[in-house]
Design an enzyme around this catalytic site. Structure first.
Site, PDB file in Angstrom:
ATOM      1  N   ASP A  54     -82.250 -76.024  36.064  1.00 31.43           N
ATOM      2  CA  ASP A  54     -83.410 -75.137  35.987  1.00 31.43           C
ATOM      3  C   ASP A  54     -83.590 -74.655  34.552  1.00 31.43           C
ATOM      4  O   ASP A  54     -82.907 -73.727  34.114  1.00 31.43           O
ATOM      5  CB  ASP A  54     -83.218 -73.954  36.944  1.00 31.43           C
ATOM      6  N   GLU A 132     -68.369 -73.853   5.167  1.00 34.74           N
ATOM      7  CA  GLU A 132     -67.230 -72.957   4.989  1.00 34.74           C
ATOM      8  C   GLU A 132     -67.448 -71.789   5.960  1.00 34.74           C
ATOM      9  O   GLU A 132     -68.300 -70.936   5.720  1.00 34.74           O
ATOM     10  CB  GLU A 132     -67.153 -72.448   3.554  1.00 34.74           C
ATOM     11  N   GLU A 134     -66.676 -68.444   7.913  1.00 37.21           N
ATOM     12  CA  GLU A 134     -65.938 -67.183   7.873  1.00 37.21           C
ATOM     13  C   GLU A 134     -66.114 -66.435   9.194  1.00 37.21           C
ATOM     14  O   GLU A 134     -67.168 -66.512   9.829  1.00 37.21           O
ATOM     15  CB  GLU A 134     -66.431 -66.315   6.710  1.00 37.21           C
ATOM     16  N   GLU A 189     -59.751 -64.459   3.999  1.00 35.45           N
ATOM     17  CA  GLU A 189     -60.897 -64.096   3.167  1.00 35.45           C
ATOM     18  C   GLU A 189     -60.739 -62.676   2.625  1.00 35.45           C
ATOM     19  O   GLU A 189     -59.693 -62.060   2.755  1.00 35.45           O
ATOM     20  CB  GLU A 189     -62.207 -64.253   3.951  1.00 35.45           C
ATOM     21  N   GLU A 196     -61.188 -67.745   6.860  1.00 38.20           N
ATOM     22  CA  GLU A 196     -62.119 -68.836   6.547  1.00 38.20           C
ATOM     23  C   GLU A 196     -61.443 -70.167   6.844  1.00 38.20           C
ATOM     24  O   GLU A 196     -60.289 -70.392   6.475  1.00 38.20           O
ATOM     25  CB  GLU A 196     -62.557 -68.816   5.076  1.00 38.20           C
ATOM     26  N   HIS A 245     -71.273 -70.547   3.973  1.00 35.95           N
ATOM     27  CA  HIS A 245     -71.746 -71.306   2.821  1.00 35.95           C
ATOM     28  C   HIS A 245     -71.692 -72.790   3.185  1.00 35.95           C
ATOM     29  O   HIS A 245     -70.663 -73.282   3.652  1.00 35.95           O
ATOM     30  CB  HIS A 245     -70.867 -71.048   1.595  1.00 35.95           C
ATOM     31  N   ARG A 316     -71.848 -66.733  -8.084  1.00 33.25           N
ATOM     32  CA  ARG A 316     -71.662 -66.795  -6.635  1.00 33.25           C
ATOM     33  C   ARG A 316     -72.555 -65.817  -5.883  1.00 33.25           C
ATOM     34  O   ARG A 316     -72.480 -65.723  -4.666  1.00 33.25           O
ATOM     35  CB  ARG A 316     -70.182 -66.591  -6.280  1.00 33.25           C
ATOM     36  N   GLU A 336     -74.669 -76.190  -2.855  1.00 27.70           N
ATOM     37  CA  GLU A 336     -74.129 -75.193  -1.930  1.00 27.70           C
ATOM     38  C   GLU A 336     -75.186 -74.134  -1.633  1.00 27.70           C
ATOM     39  O   GLU A 336     -75.637 -73.428  -2.539  1.00 27.70           O
ATOM     40  CB  GLU A 336     -72.881 -74.527  -2.516  1.00 27.70           C
ATOM     41  N   ARG A 338     -75.866 -70.626   0.122  1.00 30.40           N
ATOM     42  CA  ARG A 338     -74.939 -69.543   0.430  1.00 30.40           C
ATOM     43  C   ARG A 338     -75.506 -68.486   1.387  1.00 30.40           C
ATOM     44  O   ARG A 338     -74.816 -67.540   1.731  1.00 30.40           O
ATOM     45  CB  ARG A 338     -74.501 -68.867  -0.877  1.00 30.40           C
TER      46      ARG A 338
END
Length: 445
Positions: A54, A132, A134, A189, A196, A245, A316, A336, A338
């Protein structure tokens, strides 16, 4: 291996291993894992015809008058569940959702991603992702109204007592690898109780399946060890939140389409346009990559989370970072992103991320030079003309509602459901009286 051969392998393995229960997994539009268990004897017909359910009972799938749907297991995702090893054992497969006529359901997040991956394949590209992930470990599931208690007071890369983080990560990784999910590395972390674990890169569909499996494994291991695991983006005001990330790359056959020898950062014109697409459309897809009210407490709460639309090789706090090029390893060139957090629906998140990058390539978006501004200083970033990411879910909803790109990527059904659901969440959040207000105003007003 052909699909028929894969199906035969699954049926043979079930018989040889004495598996009695097969769990068929899929996700709703918000990324909640759903499951139905079938006996091995039912699998052959499930492969050919699917199993009816359903759809109106699943978040975002269908209205009551159009509720009939089918789950069709993907034999390529077959795996024995390592926490169900005692007889009778159990296995799982991810499923595609179809309509009764066999057509892919427009509400199936896995199908949304498949559509965008096919667009990329038509251009000769394969899309790889490497997350990555976390998350937090708490001593137990918090009671309503009570703050969570981290399992440790460790920080970044700290070697905490083995009975907590180290043993937990080792057991989780052992289970993941038993299911064919490769792990690159793991560590503590920056916040107390925060962990992580990084998965190795794989094609985006496999990675999305792996992320859903990862969340289930982490929660199972935590419960087994007497802890509680949470992927909530920011459970503490004073500590950094949990992100996901994600490293991205496009391959044209065996060639990394983001690599160009001798170019700045060894980054090709294709890679630069892909980044430009990610940047230009970031506010539009934020309600998908960061889908909860709490997600924006992380983005604008410091701790190296990106608050502005920016890119660069080192900072970063940038939304997009270019990891250092490894000499003589052109295939390692990647981007990357983030902003995503691990509480997103990975199928929809990868779909809108890829669509934004492809749009940059198709339209030849130009990438401005990387900024030289301290993004830790919001006033300086704003004065320099940087666009902030949405400050809250309401801003993200507004940006998404006006986005042709996100509407076309998700399809009308999923797009409209997400907007309705997120508007409802925001309205509910706005009417709440918070503990901040009680603590600040009740004693004095």
């Amino acid at each position: 291996m052909t699909r028929q051969k894969q199906q035969e392998f699954v049926l043979r393995t079930l018989e040889e291993r004495g598996v009695r229960f097969v769990r068929l997994w899929f996700t709703d539009v918000l990324g909640t894992l759903k499951s139905v268990a079938v006996a091995p004897a039912e699998l052959e017909s499930a492969f050919d015809e699917g199993i009816g359910f359903d759809g109106s009972a699943i978040q975002g799938f269908a209205r009551v008058h159009e509720s009939d749907m089918l789950v069709v297991p993907d034999p390529n995702t077959f795996s024995i569940l390592p926490w169900r090893t005692q007889s009778p054992g159990a296995a799982r497969m991810f499923c595609d959702i179809t309509l009764p006529d066999g057509a892919p359901s427009p509400a199936d997040p896995r199908n949304v991603l498949k559509r965008v991956l096919q667009r990329a394949a038509d251009k000769g590209y394969t899309f790889y992702t490497h997350p990555e992930i976390e998350f937090f470990l708490f001593k137990n599931q918090p009671e309503k109204g009570q703050p969570p208690i981290p399992v440790d007071s460790g920080g970044y890369f700290d070697h905490t007592p083995s009975v907590v983080g180290n043993d937990f990560r080792r057991q989780a990784i052992t289970m993941l690898e038993a299911m064919g999910i490769s792990v690159e590395f793991s560590h503590h972390e920056g916040a107390p109780g925060q962990q992580e674990i990084d998965l190795r890169d794989a094609d985006a569909l496999s990675t999305a399946d792996n992320i859903m499996t990862f969340k289930m494994v982490v929660k199972e291991v935590a419960l087994d060890q007497g802890f509680y695991a949470s992927f909530m983006p920011k459970p503490f005001t004073e500590h950094p939140g949990s992100g996901m990330h994600t490293h991205l790359s496009l391959f044209d056959g065996e060639r990394n389409a983001f690599y160009e020898e001798g170019a700045p950062l060894q980054l090709s014109a294709t890679g630069r346009s892909f980044i430009a697409g990610l940047l230009r459309h970031a506010p539009e897809y934020s309600a998908i990559t960061n889908q909860w009210v709490n997600s924006y407490k992380r983005l604008h709460g410091g701790g190296e989370a990106p608050a502005f639309v920016s890119w660069g090789p080192h900072n970063r706090n940038s939304l997009v970072r270019i990891p250092m090029y490894k000499p003589n390893k052109p295939n390692s060139t990647r981007i990357e992103l983030r902003s995503p957090d691990s509480s997103c629906n990975p199928y929809l998140a990868f779909a809108v991320i890829l669509a934004a990058g492809l749009k940059g390539i198709e339209e030849g978006y130009a990438l401005a030079d990387a900024p030289h501004v301290d993004l830790n200083e919001p006033e300086a970033a704003l004065a320099a003309g940087f666009t902030p990411l949405p400050r809250d879910l309401n801003e993200a909803i507004s940006a998404m509602a006006a986005s042709k790109l996100v509407r076309e990527t998700l399809g009308e059904h999923v797009f409209e459901y997400v907007l309705r659901n997120k508007r409802s969440e925001w309205a509910e959040y706005e009417r709440q009286v918070s503990m901040y207000e009680i603590d600040r105003y009740l004693p004095t007003l």
